[in-house]
Design an enzyme around this catalytic site. Sequence first.
Site, PDB file in Angstrom:
ATOM      1  N   TRP A 104     -23.777  62.693  -2.079  1.00 47.88           N
ATOM      2  CA  TRP A 104     -23.956  61.302  -1.635  1.00 47.88           C
ATOM      3  C   TRP A 104     -22.962  60.933  -0.560  1.00 47.88           C
ATOM      4  CZ3 TRP A 104     -28.557  59.788  -2.736  1.00 47.88           C
ATOM      5  CH2 TRP A 104     -29.204  60.338  -3.847  1.00 47.88           C
ATOM      6  N   ASP A 173     -19.123  53.562  -2.483  1.00 47.83           N
ATOM      7  CA  ASP A 173     -20.408  53.675  -3.160  1.00 47.83           C
ATOM      8  C   ASP A 173     -20.097  53.807  -4.653  1.00 47.83           C
ATOM      9  OD1 ASP A 173     -22.803  54.366  -4.301  1.00 47.83           O
ATOM     10  OD2 ASP A 173     -23.181  56.098  -3.007  1.00 47.83           O
ATOM     11  N   LYS A 197     -28.378  52.717 -12.551  1.00 47.11           N
ATOM     12  CA  LYS A 197     -27.565  53.497 -13.472  1.00 47.11           C
ATOM     13  C   LYS A 197     -26.892  52.558 -14.481  1.00 47.11           C
ATOM     14  CE  LYS A 197     -27.552  56.595  -9.690  1.00 47.11           C
ATOM     15  NZ  LYS A 197     -27.878  57.965 -10.070  1.00 47.11           N
TER      16      LYS A 197
END
Lengths: 362, 362
Positions: A104, A173, A197
């Site tokens: 990511w 992030d 999540k």
Amino acid sequence: MADNRIYNFNAGPAALPLSVLEEIQDSFLDFRGSGMSITEVSHRSKWFDDVINDAVERIKRVLNLDDRFQVLFLQGGASMQFCMIPMNFLTEGKHADYVNTGTWSAKAIKEARIQGKTIQVVASSEDKNFSYIPENIAFSEGAAYVHVTSNNTIKGTQWAEFPDTGGVPLIADMSSDILSRTFDADKFGLFYAGAQKNMGPAGVCTVIVRDDFLKMVPENIPTMLKYSTFAAKNSMFNTPPCFAVYAVQLVLKWLEESVGGLEKMEALNREKAEMLYGVIDESGFYSGTAAQGSRSVMNVTFRLPDEDLEKSFIQKALENGFGGLKGHRSVGGCRASIYNPTPLKAIGALCDFMQAFERKNG
Amino acid sequence: MADNRIYNFNAGPAALPLSVLEEIQDSFLDFRGSGMSITEVSHRSKWFDDVINDAVERIKRVLNLDDRFQVLFLQGGASMQFCMIPMNFLTEGKHADYVNTGTWSAKAIKEARIQGKTIQVVASSEDKNFSYIPENIAFSEGAAYVHVTSNNTIKGTQWAEFPDTGGVPLIADMSSDILSRTFDADKFGLFYAGAQKNMGPAGVCTVIVRDDFLKMVPENIPTMLKYSTFAAKNSMFNTPPCFAVYAVQLVLKWLEESVGGLEKMEALNREKAEMLYGVIDESGFYSGTAAQGSRSVMNVTFRLPDEDLEKSFIQKALENGFGGLKGHRSVGGCRASIYNPTPLKAIGALCDFMQAFERKNG
């Protein structure tokens, strides 16, 4: 609890608190006396105003944010943030630092470079297959921000503490660990999280941005790609993803009122992770893939002695009602994602299953 | 039917078929035997694959699309399309034509201009407060596309037939009338629709794009802003808005299996609109605001003799279980949005109420 529900260890979209799902279900044809479903209510109505305002207030309270911070709900997931961040903050003459801790982070770096922005990758853990979080990083002078990925879902690593950047604002992030632990928001210019999540269902990305960062947004970029557009309109410049925002509101309510707040959530998460890592470390059968000091409290990645055993483990687990234990398709192995909503009971049951599987196959 | 449900004439988010809401509610804790909610299922699972593939196939079947067309599910609503379209298709040296029929057209035009793209507004109905659809338009030579808004939610106008562009592909914002009527997709390079009117809840935008348009997408723009990214990954480059896509699937199933297909839907929509315009035209009390040949079958906009009566009408309607009749905040007046899911029964009840209100106040 519905008897047919499984223990869900999905990496995301992931388990949600059962009480949240039940509230959504119960009110699905008549939302809070409106005579409509939440999916049918206008975003310009008092019903939805109450939802979004309550969600914002709860986030500010839970994360202990002062009034310099604004809470926004955007679409496109964290992936859209990868492009919006450099577009909004790396205007002419500005540069930023990025830390590469896996898939990511690498995507965030790629999207800055596609736009021709000046960025520097000041640290990377690629040399050891991203199994650790870099330390003692030399940040560059005068960067507009330092971008990090706070938790790496795929590799199972997490920043135990955020780095000292010498005053340069962090951008993070936090898709896979927001609301899982306390942290000092003061160091951040912006942080963001796809909801699917710890916060809610897929379809909304929460962005928390500081006022001095909002002031940096240039005029001449598309309206829907400017943070200031959403900040000026309480995230309702256009129709927001109403259902997802509503679910986020309920998850926050659960976190505050059922769990008892972020400190309690953090303690519970540590307990859950310690139980699972304990089983792994005490066995000669399972082995954790992340370096000790870099282990994620959210995503526990581990291997078995060989791939056949891993296949059999995942299959037997599924038959016993444990879903989502397969590692990410890019790395293989096994992974148990144990986000906020995963109850202690599910961890206990998984630990028992793992120990029984080891006795039979070890 | 739940007794406490209202007649919902919202402009969007809007009414959904009750059977769709009931199916979502019934399966909300255990989606199709997964032991999880649809909000907890991985987008990389067979469960979600079945959802998205079925949604795509149904759209292709209902709209009679050949294999040149791809169906994509994006986030950010139609507003994000306003910026993506010129970014993807107006590369160096290309230009496009836009028709301005109201607020949403104007926003599309603005987003092309912000990016410094070469576009021309070849027709506008601004001279008469956007109450009509322009005719006999002189399109410019060699445009990459002509952009139109097929139905204007705020002004209550609609293209009865799409214009003859002399072979230049059309791009249309069909947010408020997609799936309401048959049309020849052959003329289109791309068309798109925020779901929250005829297709499902807010949070997903359906984009239908032809292969020759996909080939025009440049390499050097952000990944999340390229149509080709979504086309290459069946809309799952990153986590899609799973719940919204699922609801769209169910709405399409309802359209095919309960309504009986698009021809039947169109006939029903015409019947509904004729009933309502009939009440308006026969009265000396209500007056339609859109020009006769440009009237929308989806959004019926009308005025009462004065603003006090309008306020009273909207209030009394609400007391009698009719919601969403207030005109858009930018224009005032009244508006009944009668998208696909609004049943004939609701129109009948509204017509009765309007006639009774006229008798009492006319």
